[in-house]
Design an enzyme around this catalytic site. Structure first.
Site, PDB file in Angstrom:
ATOM      1  N   CYS A  22      -3.929   4.599   7.940  1.00 12.51           N
ATOM      2  CA  CYS A  22      -4.617   3.318   8.069  1.00 12.51           C
ATOM      3  C   CYS A  22      -3.808   2.491   9.057  1.00 12.51           C
ATOM      4  O   CYS A  22      -2.689   2.862   9.406  1.00 12.51           O
ATOM      5  CB  CYS A  22      -4.709   2.602   6.717  1.00 12.51           C
ATOM      6  SG  CYS A  22      -5.819   1.177   6.766  1.00 12.51           S
ATOM      7  N   CYS A  57      -7.381  -3.343   8.949  1.00 11.20           N
ATOM      8  CA  CYS A  57      -7.263  -1.879   9.000  1.00 11.20           C
ATOM      9  C   CYS A  57      -7.836  -1.326  10.305  1.00 11.20           C
ATOM     10  O   CYS A  57      -8.247  -0.168  10.366  1.00 11.20           O
ATOM     11  CB  CYS A  57      -8.005  -1.266   7.811  1.00 11.20           C
ATOM     12  SG  CYS A  57      -7.487  -1.931   6.218  1.00 11.20           S
ATOM     13  N   LYS A  78     -14.378   3.027  -1.427  1.00 11.61           N
ATOM     14  CA  LYS A  78     -13.302   2.041  -1.569  1.00 11.61           C
ATOM     15  C   LYS A  78     -13.886   0.639  -1.466  1.00 11.61           C
ATOM     16  O   LYS A  78     -14.479   0.275  -0.448  1.00 11.61           O
ATOM     17  CB  LYS A  78     -12.268   2.272  -0.459  1.00 11.61           C
ATOM     18  CG  LYS A  78     -11.177   1.208  -0.451  1.00 11.61           C
ATOM     19  CD  LYS A  78     -10.070   1.543   0.515  1.00 11.61           C
ATOM     20  CE  LYS A  78      -9.071   0.408   0.587  1.00 11.61           C
ATOM     21  NZ  LYS A  78      -7.962   0.704   1.493  1.00 11.61           N
ATOM     22  N   ARG A 131      -0.254  -4.926  -1.173  1.00 12.56           N
ATOM     23  CA  ARG A 131      -0.194  -5.609   0.131  1.00 12.56           C
ATOM     24  C   ARG A 131       1.162  -6.249   0.359  1.00 12.56           C
ATOM     25  O   ARG A 131       1.631  -6.331   1.489  1.00 12.56           O
ATOM     26  CB  ARG A 131      -1.334  -6.613   0.249  1.00 12.56           C
ATOM     27  CG  ARG A 131      -2.667  -5.900   0.383  1.00 12.56           C
ATOM     28  CD  ARG A 131      -3.821  -6.849   0.558  1.00 12.56           C
ATOM     29  NE  ARG A 131      -5.088  -6.118   0.548  1.00 12.56           N
ATOM     30  CZ  ARG A 131      -6.274  -6.687   0.512  1.00 12.56           C
ATOM     31  NH1 ARG A 131      -6.370  -8.006   0.496  1.00 12.56           N
ATOM     32  NH2 ARG A 131      -7.361  -5.944   0.496  1.00 12.56           N
ATOM     33  N   LYS A 140     -11.967   3.975  -5.604  1.00 10.74           N
ATOM     34  CA  LYS A 140     -10.841   3.039  -5.594  1.00 10.74           C
ATOM     35  C   LYS A 140     -11.353   1.611  -5.557  1.00 10.74           C
ATOM     36  O   LYS A 140     -12.173   1.320  -4.696  1.00 10.74           O
ATOM     37  CB  LYS A 140     -10.008   3.341  -4.341  1.00 10.74           C
ATOM     38  CG  LYS A 140      -8.876   2.371  -4.108  1.00 10.74           C
ATOM     39  CD  LYS A 140      -8.188   2.684  -2.824  1.00 10.74           C
ATOM     40  CE  LYS A 140      -7.155   1.599  -2.569  1.00 10.74           C
ATOM     41  NZ  LYS A 140      -6.598   1.644  -1.280  1.00 10.74           N
TER      42      LYS A 140
HETATM   43  C1  PBG Z   1      -4.743   0.267   3.137  1.00  8.67           C
HETATM   44  C2  PBG Z   1      -4.665   0.531   1.687  1.00  8.67           C
HETATM   45  C3  PBG Z   1      -4.742  -0.385   0.629  1.00  8.67           C
HETATM   46  C4  PBG Z   1      -4.477   0.346  -0.525  1.00  8.67           C
HETATM   47  C5  PBG Z   1      -4.301   1.675  -0.152  1.00  8.67           C
HETATM   48  N1  PBG Z   1      -4.434   1.769   1.221  1.00  8.67           N
HETATM   49  C6  PBG Z   1      -4.918  -1.859   0.600  1.00  8.67           C
HETATM   50  C7  PBG Z   1      -6.127  -2.475   1.156  1.00  8.67           C
HETATM   51  O1  PBG Z   1      -7.105  -1.810   1.522  1.00  8.67           O
HETATM   52  O2  PBG Z   1      -6.094  -3.693   1.279  1.00  8.67           O
HETATM   53  C8  PBG Z   1      -4.380  -0.249  -1.894  1.00  8.67           C
HETATM   54  C9  PBG Z   1      -3.611   0.544  -2.883  1.00  8.67           C
HETATM   55  C10 PBG Z   1      -3.173  -0.215  -4.074  1.00  8.67           C
HETATM   56  O3  PBG Z   1      -3.491  -1.398  -4.293  1.00  8.67           O
HETATM   57  O4  PBG Z   1      -2.451   0.396  -4.857  1.00  8.67           O
HETATM   58  N2  PBG Z   1      -5.984   0.072   3.659  1.00  8.67           N
END
Ligand code: PBG
Length: 318
Positions: free
Chosen positions: A113, A123, A188, A198, A241
């Site tokens: 990402c 992202c 997601k 974050r 997710k």
């Molecule tokens: C990056 C990403 C995120 C998570 C995994 N990859 C954060 C987001 O999309 O803001 C979250 C994982 C977690 O909260 O444990 N894009």
């Protein structure tokens, strides 16, 4: 009278009737490697997880392997934030050092990402009009190839950009990495439960939010469609997710794609249990195990969880 309690009278009978079971090989432990870090740094809410330097990550992996963890998901956090032409040096170094020290005693997935790389924390590569999709897909494909070259076992795109799985697949295949699987963050959602992550990954968006690329929690069709799309584009494994707020989607996605679906118990979900335990309102280990069994009951093939390294302590075998 119907006596359903009859089969719950002893541990033997409860075990005889248990419908869900899993092993440690189906639990994936995330970890953060932060460039330029002298000492480990704690992450608020994520008990047992810290921000690592490369050296301290290696020590942690050694310990985790001894505790029976075999699946890892790396989140690289570079020091320098940019708007394009991202350097994959930290990630390459981390991956090759892990490979050098531990060979194939572990399976290493690498999150792909851009939110930890960009100045704005989104992202994607952005321009005045918003997301620059072409440039974003180029960066993601280049990253995936760099990770595979360094020795990653699998690529996990978490950006939710249209077309990324197809682009990554084509790029990997072109370089001879046709046997490197893609574990796609396929369903997601835009979520409030990514907060602790974050902080750990320096990836909070500096303006706006992620709702123009992550999914809307109100939509079941949109959620299933996103996974169908990843399946069509060539993803090998799918994922929902946040896991605990997506339980209803796991079976339908599995049935409609024929692919295995995992659940990511995200940082906010895990931290919720940590904080409850700190207030002595729940027993942490028991609560964690309860949620994992629920993922399994809902049809999850694998679970990504910040507590994977506790699995043996929780009594999960092999
Ligand atoms: C990056 C990403 C995120 C998570 C995994 N990859 C954060 C987001 O999309 O803001 C979250 C994982 C977690 O909260 O444990 N894009």
């Amino acid at each position: 009278m119907k006596r359903l309690m009859r089969l719950r009278g002893s541990q033997h009978l409860r075990d005889l009737c248990a419908e869900t079971e899993f092993n440690r090989a189906q639990l994936i432990q995330p970890f953060f490697v932060v460039e330029g870090l002298a000492n480990e740094e704690p992450i608020a809410g994520l008990r047992g997880n810290v921000r690592h330097s490369v050296a301290s990550a290696l020590k942690q992996i050694e310990k985790d392997l001894a505790d029976g963890v075999t699946q890892f998901l790396l989140f690289p956090v570079p020091a320098e934030k940019k708007d394009g032409n991202f350097s994959q040096q930290l990630t390459r170094e981390t991956i090759s050092e892990i490979r050098r020290q531990f060979g194939d005693s572990l399976c290493l997935w690498v999150d792909t990402c851009l939110c930890s790389y960009t100045t704005h924390g989104h992202c994607a590569v952005m321009n005045d009009k918003g997301i620059n999709l072409a440039a974003t897909l180029d960066e993601l494909a280049n990253s995936a190839v760099a990770f595979a070259e360094a020795g990653a076992d699998g690529i996990s795109p978490s950006d939710m950009m249209d077309g990324r799985v197809a682009r990554i697949r084509t790029a990997l295949d072109a370089k001879g990495f046709d046997l490197v699987p893609i574990m796609s963050y396929s369903t997601k959602f835009a979520s409030n439960f990514y907060g602790p992550f974050r902080n750990a990954a320096d990836s909070a968006p500096q303006f706006g939010d992620r709702r123009h690329y992550q999914l809307d929690v109100r939509n079941r069709n949109g959620a299933i469609n996103a996974s169908l799309r990843c399946a069509e584009e060539g993803a090998d494994l799918l994922m929902v997710k946040p896991g605990m707020t997506s339980l209803d989607l796991i079976r339908p996605i599995n049935e409609q794609t024929g692919l295995q679906v995992g659940a990511y118990q995200v940082s906010g979900e895990y931290a919720g249990m940590v904080l409850l335990a700190e207030q002595e309102l729940i027993k942490f280990d028991e609560a964690l195990l309860e949620t994992w069994h629920v993922f399994k009951r809902a049809g999850a093939q694998y679970i990504i969880t910040y507590g994977a390294r506790y699995a043996r302590r929780l009594g999960i075998g092999r």
